[in-house]
Design a protein around this motif. Structure first.
Motif, short mmCIF file in Angstrom:
data_model
loop_
_atom_site.label_atom_id
_atom_site.label_comp_id
_atom_site.label_asym_id
_atom_site.label_seq_id
_atom_site.Cartn_x
_atom_site.Cartn_y
_atom_site.Cartn_z
N PRO A 258 0.82 -1.23 0.00
CA PRO A 258 0.00 0.00 0.00
C PRO A 258 0.85 1.27 0.00
O PRO A 258 0.50 2.26 -0.65
CB PRO A 258 -0.82 -0.12 1.29
CG PRO A 258 -0.86 -1.57 1.59
CD PRO A 258 0.46 -2.11 1.12
N GLY A 259 1.99 1.25 0.72
CA GLY A 259 2.88 2.41 0.71
C GLY A 259 3.46 2.67 -0.66
O GLY A 259 3.55 3.82 -1.10
N LEU A 260 3.84 1.60 -1.37
CA LEU A 260 4.36 1.77 -2.73
C LEU A 260 3.29 2.32 -3.66
O LEU A 260 3.60 3.09 -4.57
CB LEU A 260 4.89 0.43 -3.25
CG LEU A 260 6.19 -0.07 -2.65
CD1 LEU A 260 6.55 -1.45 -3.21
CD2 LEU A 260 7.34 0.91 -2.91
N ALA A 261 2.04 1.93 -3.45
CA ALA A 261 0.96 2.45 -4.29
C ALA A 261 0.80 3.95 -4.08
O ALA A 261 0.64 4.71 -5.04
CB ALA A 261 -0.34 1.72 -3.97
N ILE A 262 0.85 4.39 -2.82
CA ILE A 262 0.74 5.82 -2.53
C ILE A 262 1.89 6.59 -3.16
O ILE A 262 1.70 7.61 -3.83
CB ILE A 262 0.71 6.05 -1.01
CG1 ILE A 262 -0.53 5.41 -0.39
CG2 ILE A 262 0.73 7.55 -0.69
CD1 ILE A 262 -0.52 5.40 1.12
N VAL A 263 3.11 6.07 -2.98
CA VAL A 263 4.28 6.74 -3.53
C VAL A 263 4.23 6.75 -5.05
O VAL A 263 4.53 7.77 -5.71
CB VAL A 263 5.56 6.07 -3.03
CG1 VAL A 263 6.78 6.63 -3.74
CG2 VAL A 263 5.71 6.24 -1.52
N GLY A 264 3.84 5.62 -5.66
CA GLY A 264 3.81 5.53 -7.11
C GLY A 264 2.84 6.51 -7.75
O GLY A 264 3.19 7.22 -8.70
N VAL A 265 1.62 6.57 -7.22
CA VAL A 265 0.64 7.49 -7.78
C VAL A 265 1.07 8.94 -7.55
O VAL A 265 0.92 9.80 -8.43
CB VAL A 265 -0.75 7.22 -7.16
CG1 VAL A 265 -1.74 8.28 -7.61
CG2 VAL A 265 -1.25 5.85 -7.56
N GLY A 266 1.63 9.22 -6.37
CA GLY A 266 2.11 10.57 -6.11
C GLY A 266 3.23 10.98 -7.05
O GLY A 266 3.25 12.12 -7.54
N VAL A 267 4.16 10.06 -7.33
CA VAL A 267 5.27 10.37 -8.23
C VAL A 267 4.77 10.59 -9.65
O VAL A 267 5.20 11.54 -10.34
CB VAL A 267 6.31 9.23 -8.19
CG1 VAL A 267 7.32 9.37 -9.33
CG2 VAL A 267 7.05 9.23 -6.85
N VAL A 268 3.85 9.75 -10.11
CA VAL A 268 3.32 9.90 -11.48
C VAL A 268 2.59 11.24 -11.63
O VAL A 268 2.79 11.97 -12.61
CB VAL A 268 2.38 8.73 -11.82
CG1 VAL A 268 1.63 8.99 -13.13
CG2 VAL A 268 3.18 7.43 -11.95
N ALA A 269 1.75 11.59 -10.66
CA ALA A 269 1.04 12.86 -10.73
C ALA A 269 2.00 14.04 -10.66
O ALA A 269 1.83 15.05 -11.36
CB ALA A 269 0.01 12.94 -9.60
N THR A 270 3.04 13.93 -9.83
CA THR A 270 4.01 15.02 -9.71
C THR A 270 4.80 15.21 -11.00
O THR A 270 4.99 16.34 -11.46
CB THR A 270 4.97 14.73 -8.54
OG1 THR A 270 4.22 14.64 -7.33
CG2 THR A 270 5.99 15.86 -8.40
N LEU A 271 5.25 14.11 -11.58
CA LEU A 271 6.01 14.21 -12.84
C LEU A 271 5.14 14.76 -13.96
O LEU A 271 5.59 15.57 -14.77
CB LEU A 271 6.57 12.84 -13.22
CG LEU A 271 7.68 12.29 -12.32
CD1 LEU A 271 8.10 10.90 -12.77
CD2 LEU A 271 8.88 13.23 -12.31
N ALA A 272 3.88 14.32 -14.02
CA ALA A 272 2.98 14.84 -15.04
C ALA A 272 2.76 16.34 -14.86
O ALA A 272 2.75 17.11 -15.83
CB ALA A 272 1.65 14.09 -15.01
#
Length: 287
Positions: A258-272
């Motif tokens: 679950p922590g990786l999911a939070i980090v992954g979505v946050g990173v994708v949205a930030t990079l976009a």
């Protein structure tokens, strides 16, 4: 001539797509996976995220359970995938609320008279000085926990930043040459704001709002971790982190995935958001 143009346009699109960097393709692929998990989670994980199987509790990641199982035997992969909808929905709706409130306050302060601008600016400064998470906790303490309260709390907490950005953009665009030319041509204030100021001021705000989606998801997960979001046993990433912390010594997968999911979505949205901000800044510089 129209036939030649119809042949040239697809070639131009293909040429532009071929020039995209591998990182852009990877970002687009990750964004597509996130959207699929949020829109049709049953396509990625067809199981029931609430189905319990006590005999299969605390299974480590393996074939059939790639993310392992929790204390009730629920499949973590299914719960993480189905939790995407809740987390992304909270992030998007709270960002829309924050952008809407920030746009109203930013336009009022940016286009209003000096006393109105001074009062609105002091209000924005006061809200920005208040810790974001503390403001959200205060609102939840008044309204009670729940998904709707989290959306309102995160949206209100992010509104001052959007308001300050839009105020500065409105003031910058209103002093530009094409706006002065529109005034000299005798156009009315409503037409100037609608046709000349808003198109130039809202672009950077929308680009930054993409960054805000990832930040809102992280804040919502933090509130869910504190038990103030979706009630259990709903598949929400923050609540899953909270449930897994008790068993972190012998069930690390209950918090890691679950922590990786939070980090992954946050990173994708930030990079976009950064890509959009950089592209808009390039267009602004070109003008």
């Amino acid at each position: 001539m129209s036939a030649a143009l119809s042949e040239t346009r697809p070639r131009a699109v293909v040429h532009r797509l071929a020039r995209l960097r591998p990182g852009t393709w990877l970002l687009a692929a990750c964004g597509l996976v996130i959207l699929l998990c949020a829109a049709v989670p049953g396509l990625i994980a067809p199981g029931d995220p609430l189905a319990i199987a006590p005999r299969e509790s605390f299974l480590s990641p393996r074939w059939g359970h790639p993310f392992g199982t929790d204390e009730s035997g629920r499949d973590l992969f299914t719960r993480v995938v189905h939790g995407t909808r809740s987390s992304v929905l909270i992030g998007v709706l709270s960002t829309l609320l924050g952008v809407g409130l920030g746009a109203v306050l930013g336009l009022v302060t940016g286009l209003g008279r000096r006393w109105l601008d001074a009062a609105g600016s002091r209000l924005i400064d006061a809200m920005l000085a208040f810790p974001t998470l503390l403001l959200a906790l205060l609102l939840i303490a008044v309204r009670g926990p729940g998904v709707a309260t989290v959306i309102v709390a995160v949206g209100l907490s992010s509104a001052p930043g959007y308001a300050r950005l839009l105020r500065s953009e409105v003031r910058r665009v209103s002093r530009s040459g094409h706006v002065e030319a529109a005034r000299m041509l005798g156009k009315g204030p409503v037409a100037i704001v609608w046709r000349h100021i808003l198109p130039g001021a809202l672009g950077p705000l929308l680009a930054v709002a993409t960054l805000g989606v990832g930040q809102a998801i992280v804040w919502a997960s933090a509130l869910g971790y504190l038990g103030l979001g979706a009630p259990p046993p709903a598949p929400e990433w923050g609540a899953m982190l909270n449930a897994g912390r008790t068993y972190i010594s012998n069930g690390w997968w209950m918090t890691v995935f679950p922590g990786l999911a939070i980090v992954g979505v946050g990173v994708v949205a930030t990079l976009a958001g950064r890509r959009l901000s950089a592209r808009w800044a390039g267009r602004g510089g070109a003008r």
